[in-house]
Design an enzyme around this catalytic site. Structure first.
Site, PDB file in Angstrom:
ATOM      1  N   GLU A 169      15.383  93.362   9.274  1.00  0.00           N
ATOM      2  CA  GLU A 169      14.606  92.774  10.073  1.00  0.00           C
ATOM      3  C   GLU A 169      13.500  93.762   9.965  1.00  0.00           C
ATOM      4  O   GLU A 169      13.710  94.747  10.648  1.00  0.00           O
ATOM      5  CB  GLU A 169      15.533  92.787  11.198  1.00  0.00           C
ATOM      6  N   LYS A 209      37.097  92.728  17.587  1.00  0.00           N
ATOM      7  CA  LYS A 209      36.045  92.494  16.802  1.00  0.00           C
ATOM      8  C   LYS A 209      35.897  90.724  17.380  1.00  0.00           C
ATOM      9  O   LYS A 209      36.071  90.126  16.574  1.00  0.00           O
ATOM     10  CB  LYS A 209      37.071  91.873  15.469  1.00  0.00           C
ATOM     11  N   ASP A 267      32.773  99.798  10.977  1.00  0.00           N
ATOM     12  CA  ASP A 267      32.863  98.488  10.510  1.00  0.00           C
ATOM     13  C   ASP A 267      31.360  97.685  11.107  1.00  0.00           C
ATOM     14  O   ASP A 267      32.060  97.442  12.152  1.00  0.00           O
ATOM     15  CB  ASP A 267      34.588  98.642  10.980  1.00  0.00           C
ATOM     16  N   HIS A 283       6.273  91.101  15.568  1.00  0.00           N
ATOM     17  CA  HIS A 283       6.821  90.453  14.671  1.00  0.00           C
ATOM     18  C   HIS A 283       5.536  89.372  13.361  1.00  0.00           C
ATOM     19  O   HIS A 283       6.128  89.699  12.515  1.00  0.00           O
ATOM     20  CB  HIS A 283       7.344  89.295  15.092  1.00  0.00           C
TER      21      HIS A 283
END
Length: 585
Positions: free
Chosen positions: A264, A396, A472, A570
């Protein structure tokens, strides 16, 4: 999961032999030459199979008939004639062959040893003999050339060109076996004893099975042996993710250069600007509030009354020391901290929390929980363990229990940003930031019914650091729980900003942290591996660095929004001029 078989027509390479399973095709190897000279099966495979099947059934019938006669005439069974001896030998030989035909592994080993004594080698042995790499289950082959022969290219769908990967003749045969389904793709590493070659062959098989090119997915330059059995199964390459650095982040009096893996645009630049603003104002401070990984099994009883009895037993302080002693046997670092039971009818959910040293600790706490469950089974034999995880952990998944009770490392980080820095570096004002934070991060998130999402983009920074340091990535879900607070201080001139993150789940040992790239990023932060002086200090420091980086990212993004610069930045940094020119044209 194995590659699914589908009908496909392939053009065999020049001089290729007929396709046959590795375990039954016998090959002749000439030791006087550096390469294989001629590959010839002694007998056609279908004739060999028919011979041994016929031999098995005929001698079985003969022996059964003879033994029935002996029983009828009271002749001792151990007294055998020459014909019976020959029949027994033939039966054993046919059984060995048929076991190999049906894939029994010990027969392969026996056959390989017998063939070696006669200097006749099957495909597995030839691959091993010709491979001059270092010994071991997965020799490091990154510096050695695998390409020896260039095979023709095949055009698929008239516009997709797929290379046959410059395979040598024996490897081309293995690819054919994988494509046909005769050789499971997941077994390539164990059969070839070369992780890199297994990845190359699997990659080629995938291209032929799918008809899709994998051009652009690199395979060279990665140590596939380092991931065997712990990081990724059935690899065909690796994905390149650029790593940038933000900082220096001045946190608790020390500077850290923070690696961030992301695709990004603006993310690293924005975090870097936040680090600059914090640095010139004297840095940020952090406090580790809690450190404990959780696991919550679910057990069931015949009645709710019986489930409640176990709940009361677990909540009794007099029983904790016994349970902790049982739990702590699983590891020298895992130490039980608390037990929190919750009942739902006749089902009981037991949330264990323990310290885990420098490891993230899921496996560690799971082993300790299993020890306790085995111990409880003595006093509660009617307890039915449904699962080692009952989602009360909660791993998670966005869950209120992690937001309230915490999981992993709970950290709060703060900084005071001077008024002149807000104006010159961040291009906004203290009043605008405070108002935006209240309406966006607090009120807006409440209207959305957010769970732990009272922030601008904490998950952006968490994910980037997690990928760079081998954490993770899926645990970004709860690790990004964050509430960002902003308040005007010093008579309204300066800005006090803080982030509170109750469930940062990180480790500096185990999992992806041992891979070369990720290990290098941990080393950049000074938290590589386990701390010998103070076990657990490296993982705790990493958690505070994550929180400090989130603080910098929140400060910069909120300033860009308050100043109306978000879209402009951006468009400038997140889209290349080439793409824009293409769109315009």
């Amino acid at each position: 999961m194995d590659i699914r078989r589908r009908p496909i027509t392939t053009v065999p390479p020049p001089n290729a032999v007929a396709e046959s399973p590795l375990k039954t095709q016998k090959l002749k190897f000439d030791h006087n030459h550096d390469s294989q000279t001629q590959i010839q099966p002694f007998v056609p495979l279908y004739l060999t199979n028919a011979l041994f099947f016929g031999l098995f059934f005929s001698v079985s019938y003969f022996l059964l008939h003879r033994w029935r006669e002996k029983i009828r005439t009271s002749t001792p069974l151990h007294v055998v004639t020459a014909s019976e001896t020959a029949a027994i030998v033939s039966l054993v030989a046919s059984v060995i062959y048929l076991l190999g035909f049906f894939g029994i592994s010990f027969v392969h080993t026996f056959s390989s040893q017998a063939s070696s004594n006669e200097k006749l080698y099957n495909d597995d042995e030839i691959i091993t003999k010709e491979d001059s790499r270092k010994p071991g289950p997965c020799p490091a082959a990154l510096t050695e050339s695998f390409i020896t022969t260039t095979l023709p290219k095949k055009v698929i769908d008239n516009n997709i060109e797929i290379s046959h990967s410059s395979l040598i003749e024996e490897d081309e045969e293995i690819v054919q076996l994988v494509v046909s389904g005769s050789l499971p793709s997941y077994s390539l590493e164990s059969k070839l004893m070369d992780c890199r070659k297994a990845a190359v062959i699997r990659r080629e098989a995938v291209q032929r099975l799918t008809g899709r090119s994998l051009k652009g997915l690199p395979v060279e330059g990665f140590d596939f042996g380092s991931i065997l059995g712990q990081c990724c199964e059935m690899p065909i390459g690796f994905v390149q993710i650029p790593v940038g650095v933000a900082g220096p982040l001045l946190l608790d009096g020390k500077e850290y250069t923070v690696p961030m893996a992301t695709t990004e645009g603006c993310l690293v630049a924005s975090t870097n600007r936040g680090c600059k603003a914090i640095h010139v104002c004297g840095g940020a401070s952090s406090v580790l509030l809690r450190d404990g990984m959780t696991r919550a099994p679910v057990v069931r009883f015949a009645t709710a009354v019986r489930a409640a009895q176990l709940k009361f037993y677990l909540e009794d302080p007099l029983n904790f020391d016994t349970l902790a002693l049982t739990f702590n046997k699983s590891s020298r670092f895992g130490r039980l901290q608390s037990i929190q039971p919750a009942i739902a009818g006749k089902n009981l959910y037991i949330r264990f929390r323990c310290s885990t040293g420098d490891a993230m600790g899921m496996n560690m706490v799971s082993k300790g929980v299993q020890n306790v469950l085995d111990f409880l089974q003595n006093d509660f034999p009617d307890m039915d363990v449904i699962g080692i995880s009952g989602n009360f952990c909660s791993d998670k998944k966005a869950a209120a229990v992690n937001w309230i009770e915490g999981r992993g490392k709970s950290v709060v980080c703060e900084a005071i940003i001077k008024e002149e820095v807000v104006k010159k570096v961040l291009k906004t004002s203290v009043e605008a930031l405070v108002e935006l934070n209240m309406l966006k991060n607090l009120t807006g998130s409440a209207i959305a019914g957010s769970l732990g999402g009272f922030n601008a983009h904490a998950s952006n920074i968490v994910s980037a650091i997690y990928i760079a340091t081998g954490q993770d990535p899926a645990q970004n879900v709860e690790s990004s729980h964050c509430i960002t607070m902003m308040e005007a201080v010093n008579n309204g001139k300066d800005l006090h900003i803080s982030v509170t993150m109750p469930s940062i789940e990180v480790g500096t040992v185990g999992g992806g942290t041992q891979l070369a790239s990720q290990s290098a990023c941990l080393n950049l932060l000074g938290v590589k591996g386990a701390s010998k002086e103070s076990p657990g200090s490296n993982s705790r420091l990493l958690a505070t660095i994550v929180a400090g980086s989130v603080l910098a990212g929140e400060l910069s993004l909120m300033s860009a929004i308050a100043a109306g610069q978000l879209v402009k930045s951006h468009m400038k940094y997140n889209r290349s001029s080439n793409h824009i020119s293409n769109i315009v044209s």
